[in-house]
Write an enzyme that holds these catalytic residues in place. Structure first.
Site, mmCIF file in Angstrom:
data_model
loop_
_atom_site.group_PDB
_atom_site.id
_atom_site.type_symbol
_atom_site.label_atom_id
_atom_site.label_comp_id
_atom_site.label_asym_id
_atom_site.label_seq_id
_atom_site.Cartn_x
_atom_site.Cartn_y
_atom_site.Cartn_z
ATOM 1 N N ARG A 240 -25.857 -52.435 -71.958
ATOM 2 C CA ARG A 240 -25.898 -53.390 -73.072
ATOM 3 C C ARG A 240 -25.055 -52.818 -74.213
ATOM 4 O O ARG A 240 -25.124 -51.613 -74.500
ATOM 5 C CB ARG A 240 -27.327 -53.612 -73.574
ATOM 6 C CG ARG A 240 -28.239 -54.381 -72.634
ATOM 7 C CD ARG A 240 -27.874 -55.867 -72.519
ATOM 8 N NE ARG A 240 -28.776 -56.602 -71.647
ATOM 9 C CZ ARG A 240 -28.573 -56.801 -70.337
ATOM 10 N NH1 ARG A 240 -27.481 -56.353 -69.745
ATOM 11 N NH2 ARG A 240 -29.456 -57.488 -69.631
ATOM 12 N N GLU A 269 -21.720 -61.257 -77.774
ATOM 13 C CA GLU A 269 -21.151 -61.851 -76.554
ATOM 14 C C GLU A 269 -21.233 -63.364 -76.642
ATOM 15 O O GLU A 269 -22.278 -63.869 -77.041
ATOM 16 C CB GLU A 269 -21.922 -61.345 -75.318
ATOM 17 C CG GLU A 269 -21.774 -59.848 -75.133
ATOM 18 C CD GLU A 269 -22.496 -59.305 -73.898
ATOM 19 O OE1 GLU A 269 -23.058 -60.100 -73.119
ATOM 20 O OE2 GLU A 269 -22.506 -58.085 -73.729
ATOM 21 N N HIS A 288 -19.116 -59.454 -69.256
ATOM 22 C CA HIS A 288 -20.497 -59.308 -68.796
ATOM 23 C C HIS A 288 -20.693 -59.947 -67.418
ATOM 24 O O HIS A 288 -21.454 -60.910 -67.263
ATOM 25 C CB HIS A 288 -21.478 -59.911 -69.818
ATOM 26 C CG HIS A 288 -22.878 -59.390 -69.656
ATOM 27 N ND1 HIS A 288 -23.743 -59.224 -70.707
ATOM 28 C CD2 HIS A 288 -23.569 -58.994 -68.559
ATOM 29 C CE1 HIS A 288 -24.892 -58.755 -70.265
ATOM 30 N NE2 HIS A 288 -24.818 -58.607 -68.965
HETATM 31 P P1 NAP Z 1 -33.916 -49.437 -63.850
HETATM 32 O O1 NAP Z 1 -34.038 -49.259 -62.383
HETATM 33 O O2 NAP Z 1 -35.137 -49.723 -64.638
HETATM 34 O O3 NAP Z 1 -33.206 -48.125 -64.440
HETATM 35 C C1 NAP Z 1 -33.116 -47.808 -65.788
HETATM 36 C C2 NAP Z 1 -33.074 -46.294 -65.919
HETATM 37 O O4 NAP Z 1 -32.861 -45.968 -67.304
HETATM 38 C C3 NAP Z 1 -34.358 -45.616 -65.474
HETATM 39 O O5 NAP Z 1 -34.077 -44.668 -64.503
HETATM 40 C C4 NAP Z 1 -34.905 -44.968 -66.750
HETATM 41 O O6 NAP Z 1 -35.464 -43.697 -66.432
HETATM 42 C C5 NAP Z 1 -33.641 -44.827 -67.608
HETATM 43 N N1 NAP Z 1 -33.961 -44.813 -69.041
HETATM 44 C C6 NAP Z 1 -34.741 -45.672 -69.743
HETATM 45 N N2 NAP Z 1 -34.803 -45.302 -71.029
HETATM 46 C C7 NAP Z 1 -34.053 -44.177 -71.148
HETATM 47 C C8 NAP Z 1 -33.741 -43.312 -72.223
HETATM 48 N N3 NAP Z 1 -34.243 -43.522 -73.448
HETATM 49 N N4 NAP Z 1 -32.939 -42.251 -71.975
HETATM 50 C C9 NAP Z 1 -32.452 -42.006 -70.734
HETATM 51 N N5 NAP Z 1 -32.720 -42.791 -69.674
HETATM 52 C C10 NAP Z 1 -33.504 -43.873 -69.874
HETATM 53 O O7 NAP Z 1 -32.902 -50.603 -64.196
HETATM 54 P P2 NAP Z 1 -31.577 -51.057 -63.411
HETATM 55 O O8 NAP Z 1 -31.916 -52.180 -62.499
HETATM 56 O O9 NAP Z 1 -30.878 -49.866 -62.874
HETATM 57 O O10 NAP Z 1 -30.750 -51.692 -64.644
HETATM 58 C C11 NAP Z 1 -30.379 -50.903 -65.757
HETATM 59 C C12 NAP Z 1 -29.821 -51.752 -66.886
HETATM 60 O O11 NAP Z 1 -28.536 -52.220 -66.539
HETATM 61 C C13 NAP Z 1 -30.621 -53.025 -67.198
HETATM 62 O O12 NAP Z 1 -31.703 -52.776 -68.073
HETATM 63 C C14 NAP Z 1 -29.576 -53.939 -67.825
HETATM 64 O O13 NAP Z 1 -29.608 -53.823 -69.225
HETATM 65 C C15 NAP Z 1 -28.267 -53.398 -67.286
HETATM 66 N N6 NAP Z 1 -27.607 -54.368 -66.388
HETATM 67 C C16 NAP Z 1 -26.414 -54.906 -66.749
HETATM 68 C C17 NAP Z 1 -25.779 -55.793 -65.925
HETATM 69 C C18 NAP Z 1 -24.444 -56.386 -66.294
HETATM 70 O O14 NAP Z 1 -24.154 -57.500 -65.905
HETATM 71 N N7 NAP Z 1 -23.614 -55.672 -67.021
HETATM 72 C C19 NAP Z 1 -26.362 -56.182 -64.707
HETATM 73 C C20 NAP Z 1 -27.586 -55.622 -64.358
HETATM 74 C C21 NAP Z 1 -28.210 -54.708 -65.200
HETATM 75 P P3 NAP Z 1 -36.620 -43.028 -67.341
HETATM 76 O O15 NAP Z 1 -37.662 -44.089 -67.537
HETATM 77 O O16 NAP Z 1 -37.061 -41.864 -66.532
HETATM 78 O O17 NAP Z 1 -35.969 -42.605 -68.601
#
Ligand code: NAP
Length: 329
Positions: A240, A269, A288
């Site tokens: 994000r 965006e 995006h």
């Molecule tokens: P996920 O499986 O929940 O992974 C998020 C990771 O971030 C977790 O491993 C979490 O580990 C870590 N995290 C959370 N807070 C943190 C912090 N303060 N410092 C360091 N690490 C932190 O989610 P995902 O499915 O991989 O998706 C991740 C993100 O990608 C989504 O939330 C979304 O915003 C973004 N996304 C973007 C697109 C796009 O079109 N560009 C598409 C899909 C997703 P810990 O809890 O251990 O810290």
């Protein structure tokens, strides 16, 4: 029709996807594909809706919950849910659902493509050919940075992070990761190495952000962080926009504190055409499109429908965000 629930979909999605909803409920839909629903229309629909199928562009906040007397579920067409006040929804026992997992590989493909595009200057190269500027061969003509055998630092090693790591390992990259919680099983399974945020920032050739946007991650990348990165390193953000302070990123790119950036996400965006980031040669900007494949977007829509139907039938949905609402079910 009396007693049928009312589901409102905030963007035009295919009839083939929503027909299942129509067997069960009255369905209303904002009938534009490109234009977000105006706020006043959304609030009017929310007043009577039992379920909302929303996009990232909609703010689902206290104002909306205040007017929604029947609302039971909000199914967001994204894995991220920073557009929704989940705490407020939970207080009101409104279920919030997202679309994890079904978009993981597609988003990882995009993240790794963006890394390749940025490091190897692919957009500049395409433009040079298109604009008739390819006049000769020279030793450093459009020479970029290697990908193979470089270090990738993933901040946010969740589902998508792990899927990107697999791709990177296929390119013989070394992978560092940083999360709040260490993942020993992932380290063993993939051969990736845990690092403190500071170590990752200093040692990586490519820093890829894949955390959710939260109070904690907002503004995580500042001037100080960019200063600590290698001057030859690239910043890739597929998470994000507000996770980086955009003005600090622009400063780092202009001052040569980092070599370049690949960005799929921005503060505002769609980004304005005269935004300074779009005038820098060392920036690759995408609109995006992380999860934007036909297969995956269709799977995301279906998952939203499954979640809505489950909640309206008093069943546990597949992917609730506020799981605490189901502890006794
Ligand atoms: P996920 O499986 O929940 O992974 C998020 C990771 O971030 C977790 O491993 C979490 O580990 C870590 N995290 C959370 N807070 C943190 C912090 N303060 N410092 C360091 N690490 C932190 O989610 P995902 O499915 O991989 O998706 C991740 C993100 O990608 C989504 O939330 C979304 O915003 C973004 N996304 C973007 C697109 C796009 O079109 N560009 C598409 C899909 C997703 P810990 O809890 O251990 O810290």
């Amino acid at each position: 029709m009396a007693n049928k629930p009312y589901i409102y979909v905030t963007r035009k999605i295919p009839e083939s996807v929503i027909s299942r909803l129509k067997n069960f409920a009255e369905v209303g839909m904002w009938n534009r594909e490109e234009t977000p629903i105006p706020r006043d229309i959304l609030l009017n629909e929310a007043k009577i809706a039992d379920a909302l199928l929303t996009m990232l562009s909609e703010k689902v906040d206290t104002e909306l919950f205040e007017v929604s007397t029947n609302l039971k579920v909000v199914a967001n067409l994204a894995v991220g849910f920073d557009n929704i006040d989940v705490e407020e929804a939970t207080k009101r026992k409104i279920v919030v659902c997202n679309t994890p997992d079904v978009l993981t590989d597609t988003t990882a493909d995009l993240a790794f493509s963006l890394l390749l595009m940025t490091g190897r200057r692919l957009v500049e190269a395409v433009d040079v050919v298109r604009n008739g500027e390819w006049k000769s061969w020279s030793p450093y003509f459009l020479a970029g940075s290697d990908i193979h055998h470089k270090t990738l630092g993933i901040v946010g090693m969740g589902s998508i992070g792990e899927a990107v790591a697999k791709r990177a390992l296929g390119f013989d990259m070394q992978v560092l990761y940083h999360n709040r919680n260490r993942k020993p099983e992932t380290e063993t399974k993939l051969g990736v190495e845990y690092a403190s945020f500071d170590k990752l920032i200093k040692q990586s050739d490519y820093v890829l952000v894949l955390t959710p946007l939260t109070k904690e991650t907002k503004g995580m990348f500042t001037k100080d962080v960019f200063k600590k990165m290698k001057k030859s390193a690239f910043f890739i953000n597929v998470a994000r926009g507000p996770i980086a302070v955009e003005s600090d990123l622009i400063w780092a790119l202009k001052e040569g504190e980092i070599a370049g950036a690949g960005l799929d996400v921005f503060d505002q965006e769609p980004i304005n055409q005269d935004h300074p980031l779009l005038h820098l040669d060392n920036v690759v900007a995408l609109p995006h499109i992380g999860s934007a494949s036909v297969e995956t977007r269709t799977a995301m829509m279906k998952l939203c429908c499954d979640n809505i139907l489950a909640v309206l039938n008093n069943e546990k949905p597949k992917t609730p965000v506020n799981k605490e609402l189901f502890q006794k079910i």
